[in-house]
Design a protein around this motif. Structure first.
Motif, PDB file in Angstrom:
ATOM      1  N   ARG A  85      -6.285  -6.817  -2.149  1.00 48.65           N
ATOM      2  CA  ARG A  85      -7.617  -7.412  -2.386  1.00 48.65           C
ATOM      3  C   ARG A  85      -7.618  -8.122  -3.745  1.00 48.65           C
ATOM      4  O   ARG A  85      -8.650  -8.592  -4.191  1.00 48.65           O
TER       5      ARG A  85
ATOM      6  N   HIS B 105       0.843  -1.202   0.000  1.00 49.50           N
ATOM      7  CA  HIS B 105       0.000   0.000   0.000  1.00 49.50           C
ATOM      8  C   HIS B 105       0.879   1.253   0.000  1.00 49.50           C
ATOM      9  O   HIS B 105       1.788   1.389   0.827  1.00 49.50           O
TER      10      HIS B 105
ATOM     11  N   HIS C 247       3.032  -3.962   6.424  1.00 53.42           N
ATOM     12  CA  HIS C 247       2.078  -2.852   6.258  1.00 53.42           C
ATOM     13  C   HIS C 247       2.183  -1.944   7.483  1.00 53.42           C
ATOM     14  O   HIS C 247       2.907  -2.203   8.420  1.00 53.42           O
ATOM     15  N   SER C 248       1.390  -0.871   7.463  1.00 55.22           N
ATOM     16  CA  SER C 248       1.163  -0.100   8.675  1.00 55.22           C
ATOM     17  C   SER C 248      -0.234   0.491   8.542  1.00 55.22           C
ATOM     18  O   SER C 248      -0.758   0.571   7.426  1.00 55.22           O
ATOM     19  N   TYR C 249      -0.911   0.896   9.587  1.00 55.59           N
ATOM     20  CA  TYR C 249      -0.453   0.880  10.951  1.00 55.59           C
ATOM     21  C   TYR C 249      -1.438   0.082  11.783  1.00 55.59           C
ATOM     22  O   TYR C 249      -2.500  -0.286  11.271  1.00 55.59           O
TER      23      TYR C 249
ATOM     24  N   ARG D 247      -3.539   4.825  -1.654  1.00 54.00           N
ATOM     25  CA  ARG D 247      -3.338   3.455  -1.159  1.00 54.00           C
ATOM     26  C   ARG D 247      -3.110   2.452  -2.288  1.00 54.00           C
ATOM     27  O   ARG D 247      -2.296   1.546  -2.188  1.00 54.00           O
TER      28      ARG D 247
ATOM     29  N   THR E 229       1.292 -11.054   8.191  1.00 55.16           N
ATOM     30  CA  THR E 229       1.182  -9.633   7.855  1.00 55.16           C
ATOM     31  C   THR E 229       1.545  -8.820   9.092  1.00 55.16           C
ATOM     32  O   THR E 229       0.909  -8.971  10.141  1.00 55.16           O
TER      33      THR E 229
ATOM     34  N   GLY F  26      -6.343 -12.491  10.769  1.00 54.61           N
ATOM     35  CA  GLY F  26      -6.780 -11.205  10.237  1.00 54.61           C
ATOM     36  C   GLY F  26      -8.262 -10.931  10.432  1.00 54.61           C
ATOM     37  O   GLY F  26      -8.635  -9.846  10.891  1.00 54.61           O
TER      38      GLY F  26
ATOM     39  N   ASP G 145      -1.284 -12.634   2.226  1.00 61.11           N
ATOM     40  CA  ASP G 145      -0.902 -13.638   3.234  1.00 61.11           C
ATOM     41  C   ASP G 145      -1.778 -14.892   3.133  1.00 61.11           C
ATOM     42  O   ASP G 145      -1.277 -16.020   3.182  1.00 61.11           O
TER      43      ASP G 145
ATOM     44  N   ARG H 164       0.664   4.462   0.787  1.00 62.89           N
ATOM     45  CA  ARG H 164       0.811   5.484   1.828  1.00 62.89           C
ATOM     46  C   ARG H 164       1.480   4.979   3.105  1.00 62.89           C
ATOM     47  O   ARG H 164       1.749   5.763   4.021  1.00 62.89           O
ATOM     48  N   GLU H 165       1.762   3.692   3.186  1.00 64.12           N
ATOM     49  CA  GLU H 165       2.305   3.109   4.424  1.00 64.12           C
ATOM     50  C   GLU H 165       3.827   3.216   4.407  1.00 64.12           C
ATOM     51  O   GLU H 165       4.547   2.229   4.314  1.00 64.12           O
TER      52      GLU H 165
ATOM     53  N   TYR I 156     -10.045  -6.960  10.545  1.00 60.73           N
ATOM     54  CA  TYR I 156     -11.370  -7.045   9.910  1.00 60.73           C
ATOM     55  C   TYR I 156     -11.301  -8.082   8.795  1.00 60.73           C
ATOM     56  O   TYR I 156     -10.216  -8.388   8.288  1.00 60.73           O
TER      57      TYR I 156
END
Ligand code: PAY
Ligand code: ZN
Length: 265
Positions: A100, A24, A152-154, A82, A224, A199, A211, A26-27, A204
């Motif tokens: 996704r 992603h 990833h974050s966060y 993202r 992850t 996850g 993963d 923005r991470e 969610y």
């Protein structure tokens, strides 16, 4: 896409770990961690006994920036982007969510079929070139890849399958135990608390994630990482936190790698 292979050249095939950062855009702490990891791996080989035995026995494939076009977009145009930057005929909206777009319960739970959504699953499985490339590489090297780590974050979480369904993974107990051990060693440095779990129930439900896909392909140790923080700064983690975040994360990655090494079949 630039993929690095780190390990001692032995002349024979070695088991491997695959780690990617920057799925992603923005991470930002994620690509920072992969860069940090690469530097530490090559500069502590020969002095750090754990890193030395790891790289003597295994290879580590590191993909420092998975979503290159998206990452560049966050530097130049929109810091909070993202998705990928793919375009398709008939839609004004750009990109799909690479996490996704994998073939794991694709576009069922926690994903959108609306091209304008931030969790758009894409026109089809592996429609995104970045996803196709990574999936192809892992499929091709599946006999040697023993662990898949995606950064990833966060949220400070250590997640493992499943996210596309509520069923527990066949290896749930071991995956949880290793995650808890990794989180404990991570916390030992600066007191950063992580939560471990599948996850779907820990963050969610989200179908089409890398993963879950890697796990169902047969890569047992599939995790992850959601790095710092828990939301105060979110994606805009201050520069002063880059070094401590990388240092503590390194401990967790090494812990998982050591477990993988002990449990080679
Ligand atoms: O395995 O369930 C999983 C991955 C969940 C991540 C996802 O949505 O792909 C979680 C988010 C992420 O790192 O992209 C968390 C961040 C804070 C977000 O954008 O919601
Ligand atoms: Zn992410």
């Amino acid at each position: 896409m630039h993929l690095l292979k780190i390990g001692r050249r032995t002349g024979s095939t070695k088991p491997a770990i695959f780690m990617d950062c920057g799925i992603h855009a923005r991470e930002w702490i994620s690509p920072a961690f992969c860069q940090w990891f690469i530097n530490k791996a090559v500069s502590t080989y020969g002095t750090d006994s754990q890193m030395t035995s790891l790289l003597d026995t295994m290879d580590i494939f590191v993909l420092p920036v998975f979503n290159i076009d998206g990452y560049e977009h966050t530097w130049k145009i929109d810091r909070m982007w993202r998705k990928t930057r793919s375009r398709r005929n008939g839609s004004p909206c750009v990109g799909a969510d690479p996490n996704r777009n994998f073939d794991a319960g694709w576009c069922t739970l926690g994903a959108s079929s609306n091209p304008c959504s931030d969790t758009y699953c894409g026109a089809s499985v592996e429609s995104e070139i970045e996803v196709r490339n990574v999936a192809d590489f892992i499929r091709k090297n599946k006999s040697v890849i023993k662990a898949y780590l995606t950064i990833h974050s966060y949220s400070q979480l250590l997640l493992f399958p499943y996210s596309y369904k509520y069923d527990l993974a066949a290896d749930h107990n071991e995956l949880l135990q290793v995650a808890e051990g990794a989180a404990e060693t991570l916390r030992s440095l600066y007191g950063t608390r992580y939560t471990s779990g599948p996850g779907a129930t820990t963050i969610y439900p989200a179908a089409g994630g890398s993963d879950d896909w890697a796990y169902d392909l047969g890569v047992k140790y599939s995790y992850t990482f959601e790095l710092r923080d828990t939301g105060r700064y979110g994606f805009l983690l201050p520069e002063s936190q880059i070094q401590p975040t990388c240092e503590e994360t390194m401990l967790a990655v090494k812990y998982i790698a050591a477990h993988v090494l002990k449990n080679l079949v």
